[in-house]
Design an enzyme around this catalytic site. Structure first.
Site, PDB file in Angstrom:
ATOM      1  N   ARG A  93      18.602  43.766 -12.890  1.00  8.05           N
ATOM      2  CA  ARG A  93      19.682  44.337 -12.066  1.00  8.05           C
ATOM      3  C   ARG A  93      19.382  44.158 -10.578  1.00  8.05           C
ATOM      4  O   ARG A  93      20.283  43.898  -9.784  1.00  8.05           O
ATOM      5  CB  ARG A  93      19.870  45.822 -12.409  1.00  8.05           C
ATOM      6  N   LYS A 147      23.413  55.915  -5.116  1.00  6.40           N
ATOM      7  CA  LYS A 147      24.866  55.902  -4.855  1.00  6.40           C
ATOM      8  C   LYS A 147      25.556  57.093  -5.519  1.00  6.40           C
ATOM      9  O   LYS A 147      26.356  57.784  -4.898  1.00  6.40           O
ATOM     10  CB  LYS A 147      25.508  54.594  -5.373  1.00  6.40           C
ATOM     11  N   ARG A 206      31.263  44.492  -6.060  1.00  5.09           N
ATOM     12  CA  ARG A 206      29.875  44.110  -6.276  1.00  5.09           C
ATOM     13  C   ARG A 206      29.682  42.615  -6.035  1.00  5.09           C
ATOM     14  O   ARG A 206      28.575  42.118  -6.150  1.00  5.09           O
ATOM     15  CB  ARG A 206      29.607  44.418  -7.747  1.00  5.09           C
ATOM     16  N   ARG A 214      15.446  59.072 -14.876  1.00  4.22           N
ATOM     17  CA  ARG A 214      16.868  59.473 -14.762  1.00  4.22           C
ATOM     18  C   ARG A 214      17.453  59.836 -16.128  1.00  4.22           C
ATOM     19  O   ARG A 214      17.307  59.115 -17.104  1.00  4.22           O
ATOM     20  CB  ARG A 214      17.688  58.344 -14.156  1.00  4.22           C
ATOM     21  N   ARG A 225      19.953  55.972 -19.758  1.00  2.00           N
ATOM     22  CA  ARG A 225      20.783  54.768 -19.805  1.00  2.00           C
ATOM     23  C   ARG A 225      20.009  53.609 -20.429  1.00  2.00           C
ATOM     24  O   ARG A 225      18.839  53.442 -20.154  1.00  2.00           O
ATOM     25  CB  ARG A 225      21.259  54.415 -18.388  1.00  2.00           C
TER      26      ARG A 225
HETATM   27  P1  AP5 Z   1      21.475  57.433  -8.704  1.00  2.00           P
HETATM   28  O1  AP5 Z   1      22.195  58.335  -7.761  1.00  2.00           O
HETATM   29  O2  AP5 Z   1      21.806  57.496 -10.159  1.00  2.00           O
HETATM   30  O3  AP5 Z   1      21.541  55.901  -8.178  1.00  2.00           O
HETATM   31  P2  AP5 Z   1      22.713  54.835  -8.270  1.00  2.00           P
HETATM   32  O4  AP5 Z   1      22.621  54.031  -7.001  1.00  2.00           O
HETATM   33  O5  AP5 Z   1      24.001  55.479  -8.602  1.00  2.00           O
HETATM   34  O6  AP5 Z   1      22.141  53.946  -9.440  1.00  2.00           O
HETATM   35  P3  AP5 Z   1      22.887  53.196 -10.600  1.00  2.00           P
HETATM   36  O7  AP5 Z   1      21.793  52.790 -11.569  1.00  2.00           O
HETATM   37  O8  AP5 Z   1      24.002  54.008 -11.118  1.00  2.00           O
HETATM   38  O9  AP5 Z   1      23.394  51.928  -9.864  1.00  2.00           O
HETATM   39  P4  AP5 Z   1      23.883  50.636 -10.521  1.00  2.00           P
HETATM   40  O10 AP5 Z   1      24.608  50.079  -9.371  1.00  2.00           O
HETATM   41  O11 AP5 Z   1      22.828  49.763 -11.100  1.00  2.00           O
HETATM   42  O12 AP5 Z   1      24.633  51.109 -11.808  1.00  2.00           O
HETATM   43  P5  AP5 Z   1      26.155  51.225 -12.174  1.00  2.00           P
HETATM   44  O13 AP5 Z   1      26.306  52.375 -13.076  1.00  2.00           O
HETATM   45  O14 AP5 Z   1      27.012  51.132 -10.965  1.00  2.00           O
HETATM   46  O15 AP5 Z   1      19.931  57.720  -8.483  1.00  2.00           O
HETATM   47  C1  AP5 Z   1      18.963  57.130  -9.291  1.00  2.00           C
HETATM   48  C2  AP5 Z   1      17.923  58.170  -9.742  1.00  2.00           C
HETATM   49  O16 AP5 Z   1      17.209  58.598  -8.609  1.00  2.00           O
HETATM   50  C3  AP5 Z   1      18.516  59.433 -10.377  1.00  2.00           C
HETATM   51  O17 AP5 Z   1      17.685  59.868 -11.424  1.00  2.00           O
HETATM   52  C4  AP5 Z   1      18.494  60.454  -9.238  1.00  2.00           C
HETATM   53  O18 AP5 Z   1      18.409  61.794  -9.709  1.00  2.00           O
HETATM   54  C5  AP5 Z   1      17.244  60.019  -8.525  1.00  2.00           C
HETATM   55  N1  AP5 Z   1      17.252  60.344  -7.124  1.00  2.00           N
HETATM   56  C6  AP5 Z   1      18.277  60.203  -6.253  1.00  2.00           C
HETATM   57  N2  AP5 Z   1      17.904  60.598  -5.028  1.00  2.00           N
HETATM   58  C7  AP5 Z   1      16.573  60.965  -5.134  1.00  2.00           C
HETATM   59  C8  AP5 Z   1      15.578  61.431  -4.220  1.00  2.00           C
HETATM   60  N3  AP5 Z   1      15.858  61.631  -2.931  1.00  2.00           N
HETATM   61  N4  AP5 Z   1      14.346  61.662  -4.666  1.00  2.00           N
HETATM   62  C9  AP5 Z   1      14.035  61.474  -5.958  1.00  2.00           C
HETATM   63  N5  AP5 Z   1      14.914  61.049  -6.890  1.00  2.00           N
HETATM   64  C10 AP5 Z   1      16.179  60.782  -6.466  1.00  2.00           C
HETATM   65  O19 AP5 Z   1      26.367  49.859 -12.996  1.00  2.00           O
HETATM   66  C11 AP5 Z   1      25.743  49.671 -14.254  1.00  2.00           C
HETATM   67  C12 AP5 Z   1      26.079  48.280 -14.775  1.00  2.00           C
HETATM   68  O20 AP5 Z   1      27.525  48.140 -14.923  1.00  2.00           O
HETATM   69  C13 AP5 Z   1      25.702  47.106 -13.851  1.00  2.00           C
HETATM   70  O21 AP5 Z   1      24.375  46.689 -14.054  1.00  2.00           O
HETATM   71  C14 AP5 Z   1      26.713  46.038 -14.300  1.00  2.00           C
HETATM   72  O22 AP5 Z   1      26.337  45.455 -15.510  1.00  2.00           O
HETATM   73  C15 AP5 Z   1      27.977  46.849 -14.552  1.00  2.00           C
HETATM   74  N6  AP5 Z   1      28.848  46.971 -13.367  1.00  2.00           N
HETATM   75  C16 AP5 Z   1      29.173  48.127 -12.686  1.00  2.00           C
HETATM   76  N7  AP5 Z   1      29.998  47.871 -11.662  1.00  2.00           N
HETATM   77  C17 AP5 Z   1      30.213  46.524 -11.672  1.00  2.00           C
HETATM   78  C18 AP5 Z   1      30.958  45.642 -10.853  1.00  2.00           C
HETATM   79  N8  AP5 Z   1      31.662  46.097  -9.794  1.00  2.00           N
HETATM   80  N9  AP5 Z   1      30.949  44.318 -11.149  1.00  2.00           N
HETATM   81  C19 AP5 Z   1      30.259  43.848 -12.205  1.00  2.00           C
HETATM   82  N10 AP5 Z   1      29.525  44.621 -13.040  1.00  2.00           N
HETATM   83  C20 AP5 Z   1      29.499  45.948 -12.771  1.00  2.00           C
HETATM   84 MG    MG Z   2      25.353  55.271 -10.220  1.00  2.00          MG
END
Ligand code: AP5
Ligand code: MG
Length: 260
Positions: A212, A57, A134, A168, A201
Site C-alpha cells: 500500500r 486520515k 487517490r 489498529r 483489517r
Molecule cells: P487511521 O486514522 O486509521 O489512518 P488512515 O490514514 O485512515 O489509514 P487507512 O489505512 O485507512 O488509509 P488507507 O488510505 O490505506 O486505507 P483506505 O481505507 O482509505 O490511523 C491508523 C492507526 O493509527 C489507527 O489505529 C489509529 O488509532 C492510530 N493512530 C492515529 N493517530 C495516532 C497517534 N497520534 N498516535 C498513535 N496512534 C495513532 O483504503 C483501503 C484500500 O481501499 C486501499 O488500499 C485500496 O485498495 C482501496 N481504495 C480506497 N480508496 C481508493 C481510491 N480512491 N482509489 C483506489 N482504491 C481505493
Molecule cells: Mg482510513
C-alpha cells in the site's frame, strides 16, 4: 443513497472490455446537480484529506467532524469495506485489489464515491472526502463536478505507519477506529457505541502495508503537487495526531473565515 444503487452505478461505469468508460462517467457527472449546487450554495465547502495509508486520515477526520459538524464524512475505504462485507458485485471485484494492497480501478471508484456524495451535494451540504481521490485521473474526474476549497495533507513517516497498523482495530459497519496504544475501546474488543466486536483489517498485514505504501508513492503522491498547484493544499508533518490536529483546526478556521 443505498449501497446497492452505488454499486449499480459503479458497475455501469465499467465497459464490457473492463476499460475506463470516461464517456459514461462524464455524462453522469455533467448531468448531476453538483456543479450547480456548489456555485449556488455559498455556505458549502469541499475538503479533502490526503496522506499515506495509516497516516491518520480517519483519526483526523473524526476530530474535524467534532469541530466542524457541517461536514459529512465520505471515506472511500469505508464504502469499499461495506461492499466487501455485503458481498455486492462491486465488493467482490474490489476485494481482489484491496487484499493485495493495490488500488481499485478508477472507473469503479469514481462511480462509487460520486454516487455516495451526491446525496449531500444535491442539498448544498459540505463534504470531507477521505481516501478519494487517490490518482490524478480521480482528481480530474472530481474537479469536473466540484470545486475543492481545502486539502489537508498528512505527512507521516513510514516507520510510524507500520507500527500503528499492527495495533489498529476497527468497527467495520461504522468505520470507527481504535488502537490499544493510542485510543483503546472502553471494553476490550468491543465498539464503544454499539458493543459490537472489533476486527482487524485484512490489508493491515505487514506485507500488504508495504504494498500500500508503494502504491501511495507511485499513484497518490503526485496529488500533493497537483493540489499545491491549485493553491488549496496545506501539509502537516509529524507523528502525533494530537499535536498535528490543533494546527489542522486553526488552518481550517482560517479557510472558513477567508471564504465568508
Ligand atoms: P487511521 O486514522 O486509521 O489512518 P488512515 O490514514 O485512515 O489509514 P487507512 O489505512 O485507512 O488509509 P488507507 O488510505 O490505506 O486505507 P483506505 O481505507 O482509505 O490511523 C491508523 C492507526 O493509527 C489507527 O489505529 C489509529 O488509532 C492510530 N493512530 C492515529 N493517530 C495516532 C497517534 N497520534 N498516535 C498513535 N496512534 C495513532 O483504503 C483501503 C484500500 O481501499 C486501499 O488500499 C485500496 O485498495 C482501496 N481504495 C480506497 N480508496 C481508493 C481510491 N480512491 N482509489 C483506489 N482504491 C481505493
Ligand atoms: Mg482510513
Amino acid at each position: 443513497m443505498s449501497s446497492s444503487s452505488a454499486s449499480s452505478v459503479a458497475a455501469k461505469a465499467v465497459s464490457t472490455s473492463g476499460q475506463y468508460n470516461s464517456r459514461y462517467i462524464s455524462k453522469k457527472m455533467s448531468s448531476s446537480p453538483m456543479m450547480m449546487e456548489a456555485s449556488a450554495e455559498e455556505e458549502s465547502h469541499f475538503a479533502l484529506i490526503l496522506g499515506k495509508p495509516g497516516g491518520g486520515k480517519g483519526t483526523i477526520s473524526g476530530k474535524i467532524l467534532k469541530d466542524f459538524p457541517q461536514f459529512h464524512h465520505v471515506s472511500s475505504g469505508d464504502l469499499l469495506r461495506n461492499h466487501v462485507r455485503k458481498e455486492t458485485t462491486l465488493g467482490i471485484k474490489a476485494a481482489q485489489y484491496m487484499k493485495e494492497g493495490k488500488l481499485v480501478p478508477d472507473d469503479l471508484m469514481v462511480g462509487l464515491v460520486m454516487d455516495e456524495s451526491t446525496q449531500y451535494l444535491e442539498k448544498g451540504e459540505s463534504l470531507l472526502l477521505d481516501g478519494f481521490p487517490r490518482t490524478v485521473v480521480q482528481a480530474k474526474a472530481l474537479s469536473d463536478s466540484v470545486h475543492i476549497d481545502m486539502v489537508v495533507n498528512l505527512d507521516i513517516p513510514n516507520e510510524t505507519i507500520v507500527e500503528r497498523l499492527t495495533d489498529r482495530w476497527i468497527h467495520e459497519p461504522s468505520g470507527r477506529i481504535y488502537s490499544y496504544a493510542y485510543k483503546p475501546p472502553k471494553v476490550e474488543g468491543l465498539d464503544d457505541e454499539t458493543g459490537e466486536p472489533l476486527v482487524q483489517r485484512h490489508d493491515d498485514k505487514p506485507e500488504t502495508v508495504r504494498a500500500r505504501l508503494e502504491q501511495y508513492d507511485e499513484s497518490t503522491s503526485p496529488l500533493v503537487q497537483y493540489y499545491e498547484n491549485n493553491g488549496v493544499l496545506k501539509s502537516f508533518h509529524g507523528t502525533q495526531s494530537d499535536v498535528i490536529y490543533p494546527k489542522v483546526k486553526s488552518w481550517l478556521e482560517k479557510c472558513f473565515d477567508h471564504h465568508q
